[in-house]
Design a protein around this motif. Sequence first.
Motif, mmCIF file in Angstrom:
data_model
loop_
_atom_site.group_PDB
_atom_site.id
_atom_site.type_symbol
_atom_site.label_atom_id
_atom_site.label_comp_id
_atom_site.label_asym_id
_atom_site.label_seq_id
_atom_site.Cartn_x
_atom_site.Cartn_y
_atom_site.Cartn_z
ATOM 1 N N LEU A 25 -48.808 6.869 10.012
ATOM 2 C CA LEU A 25 -48.894 5.649 9.208
ATOM 3 C C LEU A 25 -49.120 5.993 7.740
ATOM 4 O O LEU A 25 -48.422 5.484 6.854
ATOM 5 N N VAL A 29 -47.420 5.274 3.429
ATOM 6 C CA VAL A 29 -48.127 4.456 2.437
ATOM 7 C C VAL A 29 -47.790 4.983 1.043
ATOM 8 O O VAL A 29 -47.932 6.170 0.769
ATOM 9 N N VAL A 109 -56.480 -0.777 5.390
ATOM 10 C CA VAL A 109 -55.810 -0.050 6.455
ATOM 11 C C VAL A 109 -56.540 -0.296 7.767
ATOM 12 O O VAL A 109 -57.751 -0.554 7.783
ATOM 13 N N ALA A 138 -51.789 -1.601 5.488
ATOM 14 C CA ALA A 138 -51.096 -0.758 6.459
ATOM 15 C C ALA A 138 -51.881 -0.743 7.767
ATOM 16 O O ALA A 138 -53.115 -0.621 7.752
ATOM 17 N N THR A 193 -42.046 -4.947 2.900
ATOM 18 C CA THR A 193 -42.626 -4.617 4.206
ATOM 19 C C THR A 193 -41.746 -3.663 4.996
ATOM 20 O O THR A 193 -40.519 -3.813 5.061
ATOM 21 N N VAL A 265 -46.357 -1.290 7.050
ATOM 22 C CA VAL A 265 -46.871 -1.026 5.713
ATOM 23 C C VAL A 265 -46.319 -2.133 4.816
ATOM 24 O O VAL A 265 -45.108 -2.270 4.681
#
Length: 270
Positions: A25, A29, A109, A138, A193, A265
């Motif tokens: 993930l 970012v 996050v 995120a 997005t 994200v």
Amino acid sequence: MTTPAWDPAQYLRHAGHRARPFADLLARVPGLPGEQPRIADLGCGPGNVTAVLAERWPTARITGYDNSRPMLDKAEAEHAGPTPGGGRLDFAYADLRTWTPTRTYDLIVSNAALHWVPGHLDAFSAWLDGLAPGGAFAFQIPNNIDAPLHALMRELAATPRWKARLADVLRAEDSVHAPGVYLDRLARLGCATDVWETTYQHVLTGEDPVLDWVKGTGLRPALTVLADDPEARDAFVAEYRDLLRQAYPSAPYGTVLPFRRLFAVATKGA
């Protein structure tokens, strides 16, 4: 759904597998707007992945939020304080069902937590309001509620022996939405997005490793409700274990647990 009692030691038994999606993930970012970014980690658990944020953003002021005191105690004992890069890690109690930002963040996050928060889609607007322009929201969540891991648990809980005690205890099938639902909601809120899914093929070892995995997460509500009746708890776990053995057979190299996760994200317009 019952609010589970968490066991940090059990959760961390599979820390490597559980941390990998968070790394995947963070790789997506973008750069954060602040020179000393402020970061909120929602559902920080024992803090092991919160600490990874300080490696990615060494000067960041990071706060991990969770509603489990045992998890927060573990996080505070092992990770709280100044970071080598000049930032700081702190931890605080928060219920994500009602949490809203009280300051501006450059990154909000969440790692494997939002599926425990009913109605989490409706919280996105307020959370995004707490982001600085150019900041990011995120998250990653398991998206495998239809997998044998969970389906067998629900089916067993619905049998005559267990229905009276375990009805409405486990996570519902609608606790996670389709990827397009998250994309649409975040895009309509004005964010650029990126949403995707990944299915990990975790190779687990040891005796009944899939049961050991789920004892740290999805099985926690049932274990919490049955905690005052050890005999019943052990009987339920034994029945569930036998079902898992059939669904996830072992091989000479270990037991494969396919695990699908959903990632998003969303970057707030500058």
